[in-house]
Design an enzyme around this catalytic site. Structure first.
Site, mmCIF file in Angstrom:
data_model
loop_
_atom_site.group_PDB
_atom_site.id
_atom_site.type_symbol
_atom_site.label_atom_id
_atom_site.label_comp_id
_atom_site.label_asym_id
_atom_site.label_seq_id
_atom_site.Cartn_x
_atom_site.Cartn_y
_atom_site.Cartn_z
ATOM 1 N N VAL A 53 19.116 78.085 73.541
ATOM 2 C CA VAL A 53 19.448 76.717 73.138
ATOM 3 C C VAL A 53 18.587 75.713 73.902
ATOM 4 O O VAL A 53 18.116 74.714 73.360
ATOM 5 C CB VAL A 53 20.950 76.431 73.365
ATOM 6 C CG1 VAL A 53 21.245 74.946 73.185
ATOM 7 C CG2 VAL A 53 21.790 77.252 72.408
ATOM 8 N N ALA A 54 18.361 76.013 75.189
ATOM 9 C CA ALA A 54 17.524 75.123 76.005
ATOM 10 C C ALA A 54 16.097 75.059 75.481
ATOM 11 O O ALA A 54 15.402 74.059 75.668
ATOM 12 C CB ALA A 54 17.530 75.603 77.456
ATOM 13 N N GLU A 58 17.324 70.718 69.619
ATOM 14 C CA GLU A 58 18.246 70.749 68.475
ATOM 15 C C GLU A 58 18.436 69.398 67.806
ATOM 16 O O GLU A 58 18.908 69.321 66.664
ATOM 17 C CB GLU A 58 19.614 71.303 68.904
ATOM 18 C CG GLU A 58 20.341 70.494 69.956
ATOM 19 C CD GLU A 58 19.897 70.848 71.370
ATOM 20 O OE1 GLU A 58 20.357 70.207 72.311
ATOM 21 O OE2 GLU A 58 19.068 71.757 71.516
ATOM 22 N N ASP A 100 -4.080 48.763 41.095
ATOM 23 C CA ASP A 100 -4.328 47.897 39.950
ATOM 24 C C ASP A 100 -4.735 46.512 40.451
ATOM 25 O O ASP A 100 -4.248 46.049 41.488
ATOM 26 C CB ASP A 100 -3.067 47.761 39.092
ATOM 27 C CG ASP A 100 -2.733 49.056 38.378
ATOM 28 O OD1 ASP A 100 -3.650 49.659 37.812
ATOM 29 O OD2 ASP A 100 -1.557 49.465 38.409
ATOM 30 N N ASP A 406 2.368 50.529 36.615
ATOM 31 C CA ASP A 406 3.540 49.791 36.138
ATOM 32 C C ASP A 406 3.983 50.202 34.733
ATOM 33 O O ASP A 406 5.114 49.962 34.344
ATOM 34 C CB ASP A 406 3.287 48.284 36.170
ATOM 35 C CG ASP A 406 2.004 47.892 35.440
ATOM 36 O OD1 ASP A 406 1.543 48.673 34.592
ATOM 37 O OD2 ASP A 406 1.472 46.800 35.715
ATOM 38 N N ASP A 410 1.628 55.290 32.894
ATOM 39 C CA ASP A 410 1.134 55.508 34.257
ATOM 40 C C ASP A 410 1.909 56.608 34.978
ATOM 41 O O ASP A 410 1.497 57.062 36.052
ATOM 42 C CB ASP A 410 1.239 54.216 35.083
ATOM 43 C CG ASP A 410 0.212 53.178 34.674
ATOM 44 O OD1 ASP A 410 -0.854 53.584 34.171
ATOM 45 O OD2 ASP A 410 0.469 51.975 34.855
ATOM 46 N N ASN A 472 11.757 71.452 77.638
ATOM 47 C CA ASN A 472 12.421 72.698 77.281
ATOM 48 C C ASN A 472 11.628 73.919 77.726
ATOM 49 O O ASN A 472 12.200 74.916 78.190
ATOM 50 C CB ASN A 472 12.660 72.745 75.766
ATOM 51 C CG ASN A 472 13.667 71.706 75.323
ATOM 52 O OD1 ASN A 472 14.084 70.868 76.106
ATOM 53 N ND2 ASN A 472 14.056 71.742 74.067
ATOM 54 N N GLU A 475 12.126 74.375 81.389
ATOM 55 C CA GLU A 475 13.437 74.971 81.660
ATOM 56 C C GLU A 475 13.422 76.475 81.401
ATOM 57 O O GLU A 475 13.930 77.273 82.209
ATOM 58 C CB GLU A 475 14.500 74.303 80.779
ATOM 59 C CG GLU A 475 14.771 72.849 81.125
ATOM 60 C CD GLU A 475 15.622 72.164 80.077
ATOM 61 O OE1 GLU A 475 16.323 72.886 79.326
ATOM 62 O OE2 GLU A 475 15.601 70.925 79.990
ATOM 63 N N ASN A 502 20.063 70.173 78.833
ATOM 64 C CA ASN A 502 19.479 70.054 77.499
ATOM 65 C C ASN A 502 20.018 68.832 76.768
ATOM 66 O O ASN A 502 19.290 68.108 76.094
ATOM 67 C CB ASN A 502 19.783 71.328 76.705
ATOM 68 C CG ASN A 502 18.758 71.594 75.630
ATOM 69 O OD1 ASN A 502 17.575 71.378 75.833
ATOM 70 N ND2 ASN A 502 19.206 72.066 74.483
ATOM 71 N N THR A 505 18.523 65.459 78.184
ATOM 72 C CA THR A 505 17.140 65.148 77.798
ATOM 73 C C THR A 505 16.975 65.065 76.277
ATOM 74 O O THR A 505 16.196 64.250 75.782
ATOM 75 C CB THR A 505 16.177 66.205 78.358
ATOM 76 O OG1 THR A 505 16.618 67.507 77.955
ATOM 77 C CG2 THR A 505 16.138 66.150 79.873
ATOM 78 N N ASP A 506 17.682 65.917 75.528
ATOM 79 C CA ASP A 506 17.581 65.902 74.065
ATOM 80 C C ASP A 506 18.375 64.772 73.440
ATOM 81 O O ASP A 506 18.287 64.528 72.244
ATOM 82 C CB ASP A 506 18.101 67.221 73.472
ATOM 83 C CG ASP A 506 17.089 68.333 73.593
ATOM 84 O OD1 ASP A 506 16.229 68.227 74.480
ATOM 85 O OD2 ASP A 506 17.166 69.302 72.828
#
Length: 666
Positions: A53-54, A58, A100, A406, A410, A472, A475, A502, A505-506
């Site tokens: 996970v670290a 996520e 255009d 337009d 097109d 990460n 870590e 985690n 910081t996340d």
């Protein structure tokens, strides 16, 4: 979406590999000792999952989605409505903008300035949609009623017309096409009211205008009970249906000399940046409503020259495009000379460029066109199918193409372009449905502002991703390295502590980086390569710096405190949190110094919040027990802050190196 898929795949494999490696080696090592207990397996699995996970940022999907959503909101406030969220980011790497002319590059406020009728030019004064002005011939005021066939020409432009002109609060507004509105304004200047004339000359049926036909035809019932046909369109098209010309209330045969004089007048008017339309008529002697019969043997009335001045902000936007090596391309249904004059004024056309007409384009094979497409800056008299051919040719060259449109026809070009841009004011529902972006003001400058926002968003996602990957990966290397060296019984951080680091910081710091203001040179650098990996040279350089500087120090902190495992965990925990929060200050920009691009308020607030939160949490015994730490000493905090400032200085030095070597390989 492509880059996020690449990141997800890379991080998923990395996280799973780390998890299996730590669990596998730990269990294998324990098995050699001859004892494997269930609690040991559970604790190792929990640690492996926490470590995995670290390794994964996520919050990445939330940051990306949030950044794109904020970008959509900001663009909407600036008249660009984004229908598909990924288009916000794709705008950032646009290399070619096919726009255009009428209403997008120009104001879309057509004003008739000159009329060629009966071998003479008539000047029309006044500007905009206010019906005030005079008709001058050789500098003298003209009596409209006494100047045949002038009234009939104005009648034709007024009746063969679907626009309307209204006054509200002293200001005049139009509904419909600006070109048709210009006819109504001019007729009003001559005293002809379109409401009254349309009631007196009701329309019986019509052959509508299309980009392919380049003309519009209507059949009306006159007050005397006769039927009258009016046709207006491109001069060279209209002349093809005329067998006579009206002069001084007399209809004469169309001779080659007469046709040559009309075409010469057309060229002279278009060379003065005018859009020129021709008007013709005939009396209908039967009830035959077939197009081939109605549009046959008409009498030519005259040429009408109108000006649609370039938008000043669009001229500046074109300069910005060229400055950042984005290629602006003009596409118009106007005459070649009119298109060229406007393109020169806006600096879209440069010496040596090619001006191509729809007829010339259709006569070319795909291979012939592909060979010259990069030299063509102006397309005139084009049809919607030509637009699709232009988009395909540019995309074959690997360019990221934005295309405006337009009309109903097109839609294929808008769908095929990397970024389809529909007009919000005059665009059809079909065009809007096919587009990725809708311009509520139909303004070319809005496209450039949207591109700036797209670059801004990509920059912020890249900052956030690089910051988190540095943290990460550090870590994972430190925590996983200790376990692999010392065994699973020596965990440098407990799973709960790993997850909190985690989260710290996340969380808010990363979100703050995702909404950072743009960098000073955001619209001074060329478009990025759409095939460029997110893990470009500068990203890898920042990550490598973390491995070389931070990882050895973090490991030294742990082993210097061991065998007092409680103290080692405390120091490692606070090293991770404090150093990574200090590093976030530098990631306000990956290119400029924090002295030139200072941290913004949201980043400062996020860092302050994280510091206050951890200060409160470490005073709660239950939290300290769950994290396996104690309160740090002032000496520990001082050491960590000192190292954090050293890392900050190393990041600033790396920015200087990257700025000096912008062409390093990706």
């Amino acid at each position: 979406e492509k880059r996020t898929e690449e990141i997800g795949k890379w991080l998923g494999i990395t996280a799973l590999g780390i998890c299996l490696l730590v669990i596998g080696i730990s269990i294998l090592r324990e098995s050699f000792k001859g004892r494997i207990e269930f609690e040991f397996v559970i604790s190792v699995v929990m640690f492996g999952v926490a470590l995995a996970v670290a390794a994964v940022p996520e919050a990445l999907p939330a940051i990306v989605t949030g950044a794109l959503a904020i970008g959509m909101h900001e663009m909407a406030k600036r008249n660009a409505l984004v229908r598909k969220m990924p288009a916000v980011e794709t705008l950032g790497c646009t290399t070619v903008i096919c726009a255009d002319k009428t209403g997008t590059l120009t104001k879309g406020e057509m004003t008739i300035r000159e009329i060629f009728i009966a071998d003479r030019y008539i000047e029309v004064t006044g500007a905009g949609y206010e019906p005030k002005g005079e008709f001058l011939s050789s500098g003298k005021a003209l009596d409209v009623a006494e100047s045949d066939p002038f009234p009939l020409l104005l009648m034709g432009g007024l009746l063969c017309n679907d626009a309307s002109l209204e006054e509200k609060g002293g200001k005049w507004f139009i509904k419909g096409d600006p070109t048709e509105a210009a006819f109504l304004v001019t007729a009003k200047k001559a005293g002809l009211d379109y409401h009254e004339m349309r009631l007196r000359w009701p329309r019986l049926y019509e052959v509508p205008f299309s980009s392919e036909r380049k003309r519009m035809t209507t059949v009306h019932s006159t007050p005397e009970g006769e039927r009258m046909v009016f046709l207006k369109g491109a001069p060279e098209i209209v002349l093809g249906f005329c067998s006579s010309v009206m002069k001084n209330n007399d209809i004469k045969d169309m001779t080659d000399g007469e046709k040559e004089r009309i075409l010469k007048a057309n060229i002279e008017m278009t060379s003065r940046a005018m859009r020129v339309l021709a008007v013709a008529f005939k009396k209908l002697n039967s009830d035959n409503a077939e197009e081939a019969y109605v549009e046959k043997d008409l009498a030519f009335l005259g040429l009408v020259g109108m000006i649609d001045p370039p938008r000043p902000e669009a001229i500046e936007a074109v300069k910005v495009c060229k400055q950042v090596r984005m290629r602006p391309i003009m596409i118009t249904g106007d005459h070649k000379l009119t298109a060229l004059a406007i393109a020169k004024e806006m600096e879209i056309y440069s010496e040596g460029d090619i001006v191509l007409t729809g007829e010339e384009l259709q006569s070319m094979s795909d291979e012939e066109f592909d060979a010259i497409v990069s030299n063509v800056s102006v397309y005139a008299r084009v049809s919607p199918s030509d637009k699709l051919k232009i988009v395909k040719a540019w995309k074959k060259r690997g360019e990221v193409v934005a295309m405006t449109g337009d009309g109903v026809n097109d839609a294929p070009a808008l769908k095929h372009a990397d970024i389809g841009i529909a007009m919000g004011i005059r665009g059809t529902d079909v065009a809007k449905e096919a587009a990725d972006v809708i311009l509520s003001d139909d303004n070319f400058a809005t496209i450039v502002r949207a591109i700036e926002r797209g670059r801004w968003i990509y920059d912020n996602i890249k900052k956030y991703l690089t910051y988190l990957l540095r943290c990460n990966i550090t870590e994972v290397i430190v925590i996983g390295g200790v376990v692999l060296l010392m065994g699973p019984e020596v965990l440098p951080l407990l799973p709960a502590a790993i997850l909190y680091v985690n989260l710290a910081t996340d969380g808010l710091p990363a979100f703050a980086l995702g909404v950072a203001p743009p960098e000073p040179d955001i619209m001074q650098r060329p478009p990025r390569d759409p095939q460029e990996s997110v893990f470009s040279w500068d990203v890898r350089a920042f990550i490598l710096l973390a491995v070389l500087i931070e990882c050895p120090f973090f490991l030294w902190v742990f082993f210097n405190s061991y065998p007092d495992l409680h103290l080692a965990r405390t120091r490692v925990f606070f090293v991770f949190i404090l150093v990574e929060l200090i590093i976030a200050l530098s990631f306000r920009s990956m290119k400029y110094s924090i002295f030139k691009v200072s941290p913004h308020k949201w980043l400062i607030l996020a860092l302050v919040w994280e510091l206050v939160l951890i200060s409160v949490l470490i005073h709660i015994p239950y939290v300290r027990d769950a994290f396996g730490i104690s309160r740090p000493s002032a000496q520990d905090i001082g050491m960590i802050l000192g190292f954090g400032l050293f890392v900050l200085a190393s990041l600033e030095a790396l920015k200087v190196i990257l700025r000096k070597r912008p062409s390093l390989p990706r």
